[in-house]
Design an enzyme around this catalytic site. Structure first.
Site, mmCIF file in Angstrom:
data_model
loop_
_atom_site.group_PDB
_atom_site.id
_atom_site.type_symbol
_atom_site.label_atom_id
_atom_site.label_comp_id
_atom_site.label_asym_id
_atom_site.label_seq_id
_atom_site.Cartn_x
_atom_site.Cartn_y
_atom_site.Cartn_z
ATOM 1 N N CYS A 126 0.849 -1.199 0.000
ATOM 2 C CA CYS A 126 0.000 0.000 0.000
ATOM 3 C C CYS A 126 0.879 1.241 0.000
ATOM 4 O O CYS A 126 1.277 1.741 1.067
ATOM 5 C CB CYS A 126 -0.900 -0.004 1.232
ATOM 6 S SG CYS A 126 -1.920 -1.463 1.367
ATOM 7 N N THR A 128 0.521 3.706 -3.121
ATOM 8 C CA THR A 128 -0.174 4.711 -3.940
ATOM 9 C C THR A 128 -1.392 5.312 -3.236
ATOM 10 O O THR A 128 -2.129 4.614 -2.549
ATOM 11 C CB THR A 128 -0.616 4.047 -5.264
ATOM 12 O OG1 THR A 128 0.544 3.496 -5.881
ATOM 13 C CG2 THR A 128 -1.266 5.038 -6.206
ATOM 14 N N ARG A 270 -2.134 -21.085 -41.074
ATOM 15 C CA ARG A 270 -3.062 -20.273 -41.867
ATOM 16 C C ARG A 270 -2.544 -20.115 -43.294
ATOM 17 O O ARG A 270 -1.396 -19.670 -43.498
ATOM 18 C CB ARG A 270 -3.204 -18.898 -41.195
ATOM 19 C CG ARG A 270 -4.009 -17.887 -41.947
ATOM 20 C CD ARG A 270 -5.483 -18.160 -41.812
ATOM 21 N NE ARG A 270 -6.267 -17.108 -42.422
ATOM 22 C CZ ARG A 270 -7.533 -17.258 -42.788
ATOM 23 N NH1 ARG A 270 -8.155 -18.401 -42.572
ATOM 24 N NH2 ARG A 270 -8.188 -16.266 -43.333
ATOM 25 N N GLN A 338 -2.398 -8.688 -34.823
ATOM 26 C CA GLN A 338 -2.343 -8.295 -36.240
ATOM 27 C C GLN A 338 -2.103 -9.509 -37.140
ATOM 28 O O GLN A 338 -2.758 -9.671 -38.167
ATOM 29 C CB GLN A 338 -1.225 -7.245 -36.423
ATOM 30 C CG GLN A 338 -1.220 -6.564 -37.765
ATOM 31 C CD GLN A 338 -2.449 -5.669 -37.967
ATOM 32 O OE1 GLN A 338 -3.050 -5.217 -37.013
ATOM 33 N NE2 GLN A 338 -2.819 -5.464 -39.210
ATOM 34 N N GLU A 365 3.646 -0.351 -10.977
ATOM 35 C CA GLU A 365 4.995 -0.361 -10.365
ATOM 36 C C GLU A 365 5.905 0.705 -10.983
ATOM 37 O O GLU A 365 7.106 0.503 -11.167
ATOM 38 C CB GLU A 365 5.612 -1.749 -10.408
ATOM 39 C CG GLU A 365 4.816 -2.679 -9.510
ATOM 40 C CD GLU A 365 5.581 -3.814 -8.914
ATOM 41 O OE1 GLU A 365 6.812 -3.704 -8.780
ATOM 42 O OE2 GLU A 365 4.931 -4.800 -8.542
HETATM 43 N N1 CAA Z 1 17.570 3.061 -3.547
HETATM 44 C C1 CAA Z 1 18.001 3.746 -2.449
HETATM 45 N N2 CAA Z 1 17.757 5.070 -2.277
HETATM 46 C C2 CAA Z 1 17.048 5.700 -3.230
HETATM 47 C C3 CAA Z 1 16.583 5.052 -4.379
HETATM 48 C C4 CAA Z 1 16.880 3.671 -4.515
HETATM 49 N N3 CAA Z 1 16.477 2.980 -5.594
HETATM 50 N N4 CAA Z 1 15.907 5.947 -5.147
HETATM 51 C C5 CAA Z 1 15.970 7.127 -4.509
HETATM 52 N N5 CAA Z 1 16.650 6.965 -3.354
HETATM 53 C C6 CAA Z 1 16.959 8.018 -2.378
HETATM 54 C C7 CAA Z 1 17.769 9.134 -3.020
HETATM 55 O O1 CAA Z 1 19.155 8.860 -2.993
HETATM 56 C C8 CAA Z 1 17.400 10.312 -2.123
HETATM 57 O O2 CAA Z 1 18.075 10.181 -0.890
HETATM 58 P P1 CAA Z 1 19.091 11.307 -0.315
HETATM 59 O O3 CAA Z 1 18.308 12.590 -0.258
HETATM 60 O O4 CAA Z 1 19.487 10.772 1.021
HETATM 61 O O5 CAA Z 1 20.202 11.364 -1.305
HETATM 62 C C9 CAA Z 1 15.932 10.048 -1.818
HETATM 63 O O6 CAA Z 1 15.742 8.644 -1.956
HETATM 64 C C10 CAA Z 1 14.981 10.801 -2.720
HETATM 65 O O7 CAA Z 1 15.239 10.429 -4.027
HETATM 66 P P2 CAA Z 1 14.711 11.242 -5.289
HETATM 67 O O8 CAA Z 1 15.063 12.697 -5.075
HETATM 68 O O9 CAA Z 1 15.199 10.571 -6.534
HETATM 69 O O10 CAA Z 1 13.114 11.088 -5.139
HETATM 70 P P3 CAA Z 1 11.915 11.698 -5.988
HETATM 71 O O11 CAA Z 1 10.873 12.151 -5.059
HETATM 72 O O12 CAA Z 1 12.441 12.622 -7.035
HETATM 73 O O13 CAA Z 1 11.224 10.392 -6.702
HETATM 74 C C11 CAA Z 1 10.784 8.609 -8.182
HETATM 75 C C12 CAA Z 1 11.771 9.444 -7.325
HETATM 76 C C13 CAA Z 1 11.719 7.685 -8.919
HETATM 77 C C14 CAA Z 1 9.983 9.400 -9.188
HETATM 78 C C15 CAA Z 1 9.837 7.807 -7.242
HETATM 79 O O14 CAA Z 1 8.897 8.654 -6.623
HETATM 80 C C16 CAA Z 1 9.113 6.670 -7.941
HETATM 81 O O15 CAA Z 1 9.687 5.592 -8.161
HETATM 82 N N6 CAA Z 1 7.832 6.865 -8.293
HETATM 83 C C17 CAA Z 1 7.001 5.823 -8.829
HETATM 84 C C18 CAA Z 1 6.248 5.133 -7.726
HETATM 85 C C19 CAA Z 1 5.787 3.776 -8.116
HETATM 86 O O16 CAA Z 1 6.491 3.013 -8.765
HETATM 87 N N7 CAA Z 1 4.597 3.415 -7.681
HETATM 88 C C20 CAA Z 1 4.067 2.127 -7.932
HETATM 89 C C21 CAA Z 1 3.254 1.664 -6.778
HETATM 90 S S1 CAA Z 1 3.053 -0.073 -6.669
HETATM 91 C C22 CAA Z 1 2.018 -0.569 -7.910
HETATM 92 O O17 CAA Z 1 1.716 0.124 -8.806
HETATM 93 C C23 CAA Z 1 1.651 -2.009 -7.909
HETATM 94 C C24 CAA Z 1 0.274 -2.366 -7.686
HETATM 95 O O18 CAA Z 1 0.016 -3.199 -6.846
HETATM 96 C C25 CAA Z 1 -0.805 -1.817 -8.556
#
Ligand code: CAA
Length: 404
Positions: A126, A128, A270, A338, A365
């Site tokens: 959870c 989103t 086909r 297609q 995701e």
């Molecule tokens: N590993 C470790 N640390 C990480 C990291 C990673 N992969 N990615 C970012 N960080 C850290 C960064 O280093 C930073 O830390 P510091 O300030 O200490 O340096 C901090 O986290 C913030 O990072 P960003 O500034 O890059 O963060 P952001 O706010 O700009 O967002 C984003 C990044 C990639 C856009 C992220 O918000 C993202 O992945 N968004 C998509 C969310 C997503 O995938 N949702 C899906 C939900 S699940 C689903 O859909 C499945 C279902 O069941 C339906």
């Protein structure tokens, strides 16, 4: 020496999952999609076959598999149906933050009773919220400490299997104004008072998987339900997605490969204009391009998983594997429709269901646009350390590059 072959154990695992798919998923994919009921029977059979709780350690009741092993299973299940694959694999998505952030004590207390139960018990991830999709750090679900309890208030949406899960991994914040810095992750038993399941989404495909709204109203959980500490939540979420995006990529590989197989079988039978349609280059070249996409996606996916298993950061590779593999799934499923022409569009055949199912792989995701955000950020960062060997010359002498 690099070895691209699967070990005996890996081949057997893939074959076991393919056998499961051929027996229980492929023949029933249409009924499972139209039933509008959670596929408990398949989930239970998957548990009995050792195809659930893939990363939970063996002593906690899971399979103790690596991410590489998970990609083999996900490819095989995805080959059968993307919706069933989402249902079975979303369980790993829910448990991954717990495995990343918990202590052995927490695993014993909260996860072992579920994972070791002979009846399948699921988790739901959870993160989103209506106001926080791609921008995961914008969540508003608040966790407040009250004595030796946490009190959680907020709304989540698109929680896969949330309506049937036993445990929820809930991303929270102690201060929504502080962005990711005050995010946390809490384990919440789904039967805790105040957890209210909302409506189920009505989707264009993947109908054998279910996503729901969940409301948390003054939900109280013990202090030890937090994973790590306040401030760890965002990184736990990102580290989770680094792993699970490789698994979604593997579902994409499964769909992409199935599309090649269905299209090729059709093209081989086909006949039009006096010959099999596979003899026409217009069809044959489509098949070659489809196979090339599936092949490239498979190796990108396995590489992303292998990096994680070696303990190396795989954010870029996992995101790009998801892009390659889920775009391949969408393109191949569309080309399969297609090639099959009118038959591809009919509900009696699997191609149209594959096409609708593939679309969601490009969205959940993290959309494939977000994957490019992740990857391009890292590409730009890495470029600072790269020496391409180019030196600007002016009048035959080294000159400073104007942009450096
Ligand atoms: N590993 C470790 N640390 C990480 C990291 C990673 N992969 N990615 C970012 N960080 C850290 C960064 O280093 C930073 O830390 P510091 O300030 O200490 O340096 C901090 O986290 C913030 O990072 P960003 O500034 O890059 O963060 P952001 O706010 O700009 O967002 C984003 C990044 C990639 C856009 C992220 O918000 C993202 O992945 N968004 C998509 C969310 C997503 O995938 N949702 C899906 C939900 S699940 C689903 O859909 C499945 C279902 O069941 C339906």
């Amino acid at each position: 020496m690099v070895d691209f072959s699967l070990s005996k154990h890996e081949k057997e695992l893939f074959e076991k999952a393919m056998e499961f798919t051929r027996k229980y998923i492929t023949p029933n994919a249409r009924e499972l999609e139209e039933a509008n009921e959670f596929p408990w029977e398949i989930a239970q059979k998957a548990k009995e076959a050792g195809l659930m709780h893939l990363h939970i350690p063996k002593d906690i009741g899971g399979q103790g598999y690596t991410l590489f092993e998970e990609t083999l299973i996900a490819e095989a299940i995805g080959y059968g149906d993307a919706g069933v694959a989402t249902t079975l694999l979303a369980d790993n998505l829910a448990f991954t933050p717990i495995l990343i952030g918990s202590t052995q004590e927490q695993l014993e207390k909260y996860i072992k009773p579920l994972a070791s139960d002979p009846k399948v018990k699921l988790g739901a991830f959870c993160l989103t919220e209506r106001v926080a999709g791609s921008d995961a750090a914008a969540i508003k679900t608040v966790a407040e400490k009250d004595g030796d309890e946490w009190v959680i208030n907020g709304h989540k949406c698109f929680a896969t299997s949330g309506h049937v899960a036993s445990i929820l991994s809930v991303f929270t914040t102690t201060d929504p104004e502080q962005g990711y810095k005050t995010m946390a992750c809490h384990m919440v038993p789904a039967d805790a008072p105040g957890v209210k399941i909302g409506f189920l989404e009505n989707k264009m495909g993947q109908s054998a998987s279910f996503q729901c709204e969940i409301e948390f109203k003054d939900v109280r959980v013990p202090a030890d339900c937090i994973l790590g500490k306040v401030g760890d939540g965002f990184k736990i979420a990102m580290q989770t997605l680094d792993k699970t995006r490789a698994s979604i990529a593997a579902i994409g590989v499964g769909v992409a490969q199935r599309a090649v197989h269905e299209a090729a079988k059709f093209a081989n039978h086909r006949r039009q204009f006096g010959q099999k349609i596979g003899k026409f280059q217009g069809i044959a070249f489509l098949l070659a391009d489809m196979e090339a996409r599936a092949m490239a996606a498979r190796w990108a996916t396995r590489y992303a998983a292998w990096l994680a298993d070696k303990g190396m950061r795989n954010s870029k590779e996992s995101s790009l594997a998801k892009v390659l593999a889920t775009d391949a799934a969408m393109l191949n499923a569309t080309d399969c429709v297609q090639i099959m022409g009118g038959y591809g569009y009919l509900r009696e055949y699997p191609a149209e269901q594959m096409m609708r199912g593939a679309k969601l792989l490009q969205i959940y995701e993290g959309t494939n646009q977000i994957q490019r955000v992740v990857a391009s950020g890292l590409i730009l960062k890495e470029s600072k350390e790269i020496d391409t060997g180019f030196r600007l010359k002016y009048d035959g002498k080294d000159a400073p590059n104007p942009w450096e």
